[in-house]
Write an enzyme that holds these catalytic residues in place. Structure first.
Site, PDB file in Angstrom:
ATOM      1  N   LYS A 149       1.162  -0.693   0.152  1.00 14.41           N
ATOM      2  CA  LYS A 149       0.015   0.258  -0.088  1.00 14.41           C
ATOM      3  C   LYS A 149       1.061   1.065   0.058  1.00 14.41           C
ATOM      4  CE  LYS A 149      -3.921  -2.174   1.807  1.00 14.41           C
ATOM      5  NZ  LYS A 149      -4.965  -2.746   3.743  1.00 14.41           N
ATOM      6  N   GLN A 190      -4.678  -1.885   9.612  1.00 12.08           N
ATOM      7  CA  GLN A 190      -4.276  -3.364   8.807  1.00 12.08           C
ATOM      8  C   GLN A 190      -5.503  -4.450   9.412  1.00 12.08           C
ATOM      9  OE1 GLN A 190      -3.119  -3.179   5.403  1.00 12.08           O
ATOM     10  NE2 GLN A 190      -4.428  -5.765   6.285  1.00 12.08           N
ATOM     11  N   ASP A 221     -11.379   2.973   4.327  1.00 15.27           N
ATOM     12  CA  ASP A 221     -12.004   1.810   3.667  1.00 15.27           C
ATOM     13  C   ASP A 221     -13.127   1.462   3.333  1.00 15.27           C
ATOM     14  OD1 ASP A 221     -10.056  -0.678   3.067  1.00 15.27           O
ATOM     15  OD2 ASP A 221      -9.551  -0.105   5.662  1.00 15.27           O
TER      16      ASP A 221
END
Ligand code: NAD
Length: 284
Positions: free
Chosen positions: A54, A98, A121
Protein backbone atom coordinates in the site's frame (compact mmCIF):
# COMPACT_ATOMS: atom_id res chain seq x y z
CA UNK A 1 -19.07 -19.10 -26.65
CA UNK A 2 -16.10 -18.36 -24.42
CA UNK A 3 -16.49 -15.58 -21.87
CA UNK A 4 -14.86 -12.21 -22.33
CA UNK A 5 -12.12 -12.01 -19.72
CA UNK A 6 -12.13 -8.76 -17.75
CA UNK A 7 -8.51 -7.72 -17.26
CA UNK A 8 -8.37 -6.19 -13.77
CA UNK A 9 -4.63 -5.68 -13.94
CA UNK A 10 -4.90 -3.43 -17.01
CA UNK A 11 -7.95 -1.64 -15.60
CA UNK A 12 -6.15 -0.96 -12.31
CA UNK A 13 -3.06 0.30 -14.11
CA UNK A 14 -5.12 2.72 -16.21
CA UNK A 15 -6.97 3.94 -13.12
CA UNK A 16 -3.74 4.42 -11.18
CA UNK A 17 -2.35 6.53 -14.02
CA UNK A 18 -5.44 8.75 -13.91
CA UNK A 19 -5.15 9.01 -10.12
CA UNK A 20 -1.48 10.05 -10.39
CA UNK A 21 -2.50 12.81 -12.83
CA UNK A 22 -5.17 14.09 -10.44
CA UNK A 23 -2.71 13.96 -7.52
CA UNK A 24 -0.22 16.03 -9.48
CA UNK A 25 -2.94 18.54 -10.43
CA UNK A 26 -4.04 18.82 -6.79
CA UNK A 27 -0.46 19.50 -5.73
CA UNK A 28 0.11 22.10 -8.45
CA UNK A 29 -3.18 23.95 -8.17
CA UNK A 30 -4.09 23.64 -4.48
CA UNK A 31 -0.76 22.82 -2.86
CA UNK A 32 -1.95 19.69 -1.09
CA UNK A 33 -0.56 16.17 -1.33
CA UNK A 34 -3.04 13.39 -0.52
CA UNK A 35 -1.70 11.40 2.44
CA UNK A 36 -2.53 7.88 3.63
CA UNK A 37 -1.59 6.48 7.05
CA UNK A 38 -1.66 2.71 7.48
CA UNK A 39 -1.64 1.39 11.03
CA UNK A 40 -0.26 -2.08 11.59
CA UNK A 41 -0.35 -3.73 15.01
CA UNK A 42 1.92 -6.74 15.49
CA UNK A 43 4.13 -8.67 13.12
CA UNK A 44 1.84 -10.81 10.97
CA UNK A 45 3.99 -11.50 7.85
CA UNK A 46 1.07 -11.34 5.36
CA UNK A 47 -0.11 -8.03 6.86
CA UNK A 48 3.43 -6.65 6.63
CA UNK A 49 3.47 -7.39 2.89
CA UNK A 50 0.02 -5.81 2.35
CA UNK A 51 1.06 -2.69 4.27
CA UNK A 52 4.32 -2.37 2.34
CA UNK A 53 2.46 -2.72 -0.98
CA UNK A 54 0.00 0.00 0.00
CA UNK A 55 2.89 2.35 0.84
CA UNK A 56 4.60 1.66 -2.50
CA UNK A 57 1.33 2.19 -4.39
CA UNK A 58 0.87 5.58 -2.66
CA UNK A 59 4.38 6.70 -3.51
CA UNK A 60 3.97 5.65 -7.15
CA UNK A 61 0.82 7.78 -7.35
CA UNK A 62 2.75 10.75 -5.93
CA UNK A 63 0.92 10.56 -2.59
CA UNK A 64 2.32 10.97 0.91
CA UNK A 65 2.36 7.70 2.83
CA UNK A 66 3.00 6.87 6.48
CA UNK A 67 3.18 3.43 8.05
CA UNK A 68 2.62 3.29 11.78
CA UNK A 69 3.87 0.01 13.21
CA UNK A 70 2.74 -0.65 16.77
CA UNK A 71 3.92 -3.56 18.93
CA UNK A 72 1.67 -6.63 19.23
CA UNK A 73 1.03 -5.84 22.93
CA UNK A 74 -0.42 -2.38 22.17
CA UNK A 75 -3.53 -1.75 24.29
CA UNK A 76 -6.92 -0.65 22.92
CA UNK A 77 -6.45 2.79 24.52
CA UNK A 78 -3.00 3.22 22.97
CA UNK A 79 -4.28 2.22 19.53
CA UNK A 80 -7.27 4.55 19.74
CA UNK A 81 -5.06 7.42 20.93
CA UNK A 82 -2.77 6.94 17.90
CA UNK A 83 -5.79 6.95 15.56
CA UNK A 84 -7.07 10.18 17.14
CA UNK A 85 -3.67 11.79 16.49
CA UNK A 86 -3.92 10.78 12.83
CA UNK A 87 -7.47 12.21 12.69
CA UNK A 88 -5.95 15.57 13.68
CA UNK A 89 -2.94 15.38 11.34
CA UNK A 90 -3.43 17.79 8.40
CA UNK A 91 -0.98 15.85 6.21
CA UNK A 92 -3.12 12.72 6.48
CA UNK A 93 -6.38 12.43 4.51
CA UNK A 94 -6.90 8.68 4.83
CA UNK A 95 -6.42 6.38 7.84
CA UNK A 96 -6.49 2.64 7.46
CA UNK A 97 -6.13 -0.03 10.12
CA UNK A 98 -4.63 -3.20 8.69
CA UNK A 99 -6.90 -6.11 9.68
CA UNK A 100 -6.97 -8.50 11.38
CA UNK A 101 -5.85 -6.90 14.64
CA UNK A 102 -4.34 -9.08 17.40
CA UNK A 103 -7.09 -10.93 19.25
CA UNK A 104 -6.99 -8.81 22.43
CA UNK A 105 -8.00 -5.70 20.43
CA UNK A 106 -11.55 -4.74 19.46
CA UNK A 107 -11.61 -4.10 15.70
CA UNK A 108 -15.11 -2.68 15.63
CA UNK A 109 -14.29 -0.10 18.33
CA UNK A 110 -10.97 0.83 16.72
CA UNK A 111 -12.53 1.34 13.26
CA UNK A 112 -15.21 3.56 14.76
CA UNK A 113 -12.53 5.91 16.14
CA UNK A 114 -11.32 6.81 12.63
CA UNK A 115 -12.89 10.08 11.54
CA UNK A 116 -15.57 9.21 8.91
CA UNK A 117 -13.97 11.81 6.61
CA UNK A 118 -10.64 9.91 6.75
CA UNK A 119 -12.13 6.42 6.61
CA UNK A 120 -10.77 5.35 3.21
CA UNK A 121 -11.83 1.73 3.74
CA UNK A 122 -15.48 2.75 4.08
CA UNK A 123 -15.90 0.51 7.15
CA UNK A 124 -16.92 3.24 9.62
CA UNK A 125 -20.56 2.79 10.74
CA UNK A 126 -21.38 6.32 9.54
CA UNK A 127 -20.14 5.55 6.03
CA UNK A 128 -21.75 2.10 6.03
CA UNK A 129 -25.02 3.81 7.06
CA UNK A 130 -24.69 6.39 4.29
CA UNK A 131 -24.20 3.59 1.77
CA UNK A 132 -27.33 1.87 3.10
CA UNK A 133 -29.26 5.13 2.82
CA UNK A 134 -28.12 5.53 -0.81
CA UNK A 135 -26.17 8.70 0.00
CA UNK A 136 -22.92 9.82 -1.58
CA UNK A 137 -20.18 8.29 0.58
CA UNK A 138 -16.84 6.50 0.78
CA UNK A 139 -17.42 3.00 -0.54
CA UNK A 140 -15.37 -0.05 0.48
CA UNK A 141 -12.53 -0.59 -1.98
CA UNK A 142 -13.17 -4.16 -3.18
CA UNK A 143 -16.85 -3.78 -4.17
CA UNK A 144 -16.05 -0.35 -5.61
CA UNK A 145 -13.43 -2.07 -7.76
CA UNK A 146 -15.97 -4.68 -8.88
CA UNK A 147 -18.40 -1.95 -9.98
CA UNK A 148 -15.62 -0.32 -12.00
CA UNK A 149 -14.83 -3.63 -13.74
CA UNK A 150 -18.51 -4.20 -14.59
CA UNK A 151 -18.72 -0.68 -16.00
CA UNK A 152 -15.61 -0.82 -18.15
CA UNK A 153 -16.69 -4.23 -19.47
CA UNK A 154 -19.99 -2.66 -20.50
CA UNK A 155 -22.16 -5.04 -18.45
CA UNK A 156 -25.71 -3.73 -18.28
CA UNK A 157 -26.96 -3.48 -14.69
CA UNK A 158 -30.34 -1.75 -14.70
CA UNK A 159 -33.17 -4.21 -14.05
CA UNK A 160 -30.83 -7.22 -14.06
CA UNK A 161 -30.74 -10.04 -11.52
CA UNK A 162 -27.59 -9.81 -9.40
CA UNK A 163 -26.65 -12.53 -6.94
CA UNK A 164 -23.90 -11.97 -4.37
CA UNK A 165 -22.51 -15.01 -2.57
CA UNK A 166 -21.07 -13.87 0.76
CA UNK A 167 -22.44 -11.43 3.34
CA UNK A 168 -19.34 -9.95 4.99
CA UNK A 169 -19.26 -6.25 5.93
CA UNK A 170 -16.14 -5.85 3.80
CA UNK A 171 -17.34 -7.36 0.52
CA UNK A 172 -20.75 -9.07 0.33
CA UNK A 173 -23.06 -6.53 2.00
CA UNK A 174 -21.61 -3.33 0.47
CA UNK A 175 -21.43 -5.13 -2.89
CA UNK A 176 -25.15 -5.89 -2.73
CA UNK A 177 -25.97 -2.28 -1.79
CA UNK A 178 -23.91 -0.87 -4.65
CA UNK A 179 -25.63 -3.15 -7.16
CA UNK A 180 -29.01 -2.12 -5.71
CA UNK A 181 -28.00 1.52 -6.09
CA UNK A 182 -27.50 0.82 -9.80
CA UNK A 183 -31.01 -0.67 -10.06
CA UNK A 184 -30.16 -4.37 -10.06
CA UNK A 185 -32.57 -6.78 -8.36
CA UNK A 186 -30.26 -8.17 -5.71
CA UNK A 187 -30.14 -11.46 -3.82
CA UNK A 188 -27.56 -12.07 -1.07
CA UNK A 189 -26.62 -15.72 -0.53
CA UNK A 190 -24.51 -17.10 2.32
CA UNK A 191 -23.46 -20.27 4.10
CA UNK A 192 -27.02 -20.97 5.34
CA UNK A 193 -28.75 -20.35 2.00
CA UNK A 194 -30.94 -23.30 1.00
CA UNK A 195 -30.57 -24.50 -2.60
CA UNK A 196 -27.86 -22.00 -3.54
CA UNK A 197 -27.80 -23.18 -7.16
CA UNK A 198 -31.44 -22.16 -7.72
CA UNK A 199 -30.40 -18.58 -6.91
CA UNK A 200 -27.10 -18.43 -8.77
CA UNK A 201 -28.63 -19.89 -11.95
CA UNK A 202 -30.96 -16.86 -12.16
CA UNK A 203 -28.09 -14.38 -11.97
CA UNK A 204 -27.24 -12.08 -14.85
CA UNK A 205 -24.47 -10.81 -12.59
CA UNK A 206 -22.92 -13.33 -10.19
CA UNK A 207 -20.42 -12.14 -7.59
CA UNK A 208 -18.58 -14.74 -5.54
CA UNK A 209 -16.95 -13.56 -2.29
CA UNK A 210 -16.65 -16.73 -0.25
CA UNK A 211 -13.05 -17.93 -0.02
CA UNK A 212 -13.49 -21.51 -1.27
CA UNK A 213 -11.51 -22.67 -4.32
CA UNK A 214 -13.55 -24.05 -7.22
CA UNK A 215 -16.83 -23.50 -5.36
CA UNK A 216 -18.74 -21.89 -8.24
CA UNK A 217 -19.12 -24.61 -10.86
CA UNK A 218 -20.44 -24.29 -14.42
CA UNK A 219 -23.82 -25.79 -13.51
CA UNK A 220 -24.39 -22.87 -11.09
CA UNK A 221 -23.99 -20.25 -13.82
CA UNK A 222 -26.57 -18.87 -16.27
CA UNK A 223 -25.42 -18.76 -19.89
CA UNK A 224 -24.03 -15.31 -20.71
CA UNK A 225 -23.81 -14.11 -17.07
CA UNK A 226 -21.12 -11.73 -15.85
CA UNK A 227 -19.20 -13.71 -13.22
CA UNK A 228 -16.96 -11.73 -10.87
CA UNK A 229 -14.62 -13.77 -8.72
CA UNK A 230 -13.62 -11.90 -5.56
CA UNK A 231 -12.23 -14.96 -3.77
CA UNK A 232 -8.53 -15.29 -3.04
CA UNK A 233 -7.41 -18.79 -2.13
CA UNK A 234 -4.11 -20.65 -2.10
CA UNK A 235 -3.98 -24.17 -3.46
CA UNK A 236 -0.57 -25.92 -3.61
CA UNK A 237 1.14 -22.55 -3.34
CA UNK A 238 -0.88 -21.09 -6.25
CA UNK A 239 -3.44 -18.30 -5.96
CA UNK A 240 -6.93 -19.04 -7.29
CA UNK A 241 -10.45 -17.71 -6.88
CA UNK A 242 -13.80 -19.24 -5.91
CA UNK A 243 -14.81 -20.00 -9.49
CA UNK A 244 -14.02 -23.13 -11.51
CA UNK A 245 -12.41 -20.88 -14.11
CA UNK A 246 -11.91 -23.29 -17.03
CA UNK A 247 -15.47 -24.68 -16.96
CA UNK A 248 -17.27 -21.40 -16.17
CA UNK A 249 -15.39 -19.65 -18.97
CA UNK A 250 -17.38 -21.79 -21.43
CA UNK A 251 -20.75 -20.68 -20.01
CA UNK A 252 -20.34 -17.09 -18.77
CA UNK A 253 -20.52 -13.93 -20.89
CA UNK A 254 -17.81 -12.21 -18.83
CA UNK A 255 -15.39 -13.55 -16.24
CA UNK A 256 -12.65 -12.11 -14.03
CA UNK A 257 -9.46 -14.14 -13.54
CA UNK A 258 -7.68 -14.74 -10.22
CA UNK A 259 -5.03 -13.41 -10.01
CA UNK A 260 -5.37 -10.35 -12.21
CA UNK A 261 -9.07 -9.59 -11.72
CA UNK A 262 -10.60 -7.91 -8.68
CA UNK A 263 -7.39 -8.01 -6.58
CA UNK A 264 -5.50 -5.21 -8.37
CA UNK A 265 -8.64 -3.05 -8.32
CA UNK A 266 -8.82 -3.03 -4.52
CA UNK A 267 -5.56 -1.15 -4.07
CA UNK A 268 -6.39 1.21 -6.96
CA UNK A 269 -9.66 2.08 -5.20
CA UNK A 270 -7.82 2.66 -1.93
CA UNK A 271 -5.76 5.30 -3.75
CA UNK A 272 -8.95 6.71 -5.28
CA UNK A 273 -10.64 6.96 -1.87
CA UNK A 274 -7.56 8.72 -0.44
CA UNK A 275 -7.45 11.17 -3.36
CA UNK A 276 -11.19 11.87 -3.00
CA UNK A 277 -10.79 12.39 0.77
CA UNK A 278 -8.03 14.95 0.07
CA UNK A 279 -10.22 16.70 -2.52
CA UNK A 280 -13.16 16.79 -0.07
CA UNK A 281 -10.93 18.24 2.67
CA UNK A 282 -10.59 21.38 0.52
CA UNK A 283 -14.31 22.06 0.84
CA UNK A 284 -14.46 21.68 4.62
P1 NAD B 1 -15.68 -13.81 5.03
O1 NAD B 1 -15.07 -15.07 5.49
O2 NAD B 1 -15.90 -12.68 5.97
O3 NAD B 1 -17.08 -14.12 4.35
C1 NAD B 1 -17.28 -15.25 3.54
C2 NAD B 1 -18.73 -15.34 3.20
O4 NAD B 1 -18.92 -16.52 2.43
C3 NAD B 1 -19.63 -15.45 4.42
O5 NAD B 1 -20.58 -14.41 4.38
C4 NAD B 1 -20.31 -16.80 4.28
O6 NAD B 1 -21.68 -16.78 4.61
C5 NAD B 1 -20.12 -17.14 2.81
N1 NAD B 1 -20.00 -18.58 2.62
C6 NAD B 1 -19.11 -19.41 3.19
N2 NAD B 1 -19.36 -20.68 2.81
C7 NAD B 1 -20.41 -20.64 1.98
C8 NAD B 1 -21.15 -21.64 1.28
N3 NAD B 1 -20.81 -22.91 1.35
N4 NAD B 1 -22.18 -21.24 0.54
C9 NAD B 1 -22.52 -19.92 0.44
N5 NAD B 1 -21.86 -18.95 1.09
C10 NAD B 1 -20.82 -19.30 1.85
O7 NAD B 1 -14.78 -13.33 3.81
P2 NAD B 1 -14.62 -11.93 3.04
O8 NAD B 1 -13.73 -11.04 3.83
O9 NAD B 1 -15.93 -11.44 2.59
O10 NAD B 1 -13.79 -12.43 1.78
C11 NAD B 1 -14.33 -13.38 0.89
C12 NAD B 1 -13.27 -13.81 -0.10
O11 NAD B 1 -12.87 -12.65 -0.85
C13 NAD B 1 -11.99 -14.36 0.53
O12 NAD B 1 -11.45 -15.32 -0.33
C14 NAD B 1 -11.08 -13.15 0.58
O13 NAD B 1 -9.71 -13.51 0.56
C15 NAD B 1 -11.47 -12.47 -0.70
N6 NAD B 1 -11.22 -11.04 -0.71
C16 NAD B 1 -10.62 -10.56 -1.81
C17 NAD B 1 -10.36 -9.21 -1.92
C18 NAD B 1 -9.72 -8.71 -3.16
O14 NAD B 1 -9.11 -7.66 -3.16
N7 NAD B 1 -9.85 -9.42 -4.29
C19 NAD B 1 -10.69 -8.34 -0.88
C20 NAD B 1 -11.36 -8.85 0.24
C21 NAD B 1 -11.61 -10.23 0.31
Amino acid sequence: MAARIIDGKAAALALRERIAERVSELKNTKGITPGLAVVLVGEDPASQIYVRNKGIACQKAGMHSETIILPAETTQDELEERIRELNEDPEIHGVLIQLPLPRHLNEEKALAVISPEKDVDGFHPVNAGRLLAGQNTVSPCTPKGVMHLLDIAGVELEGKEAVVIGRSNIVGKPMALMLLQRNCTVTICHSRTADLRSHTRRADILISAIGKPGFVTADMVKTGAAVIDVGINRVDGKVCGDVDYAAVQEIAGWLTPVPGGVGPMTIAMLLMNTLEAAERSLNE
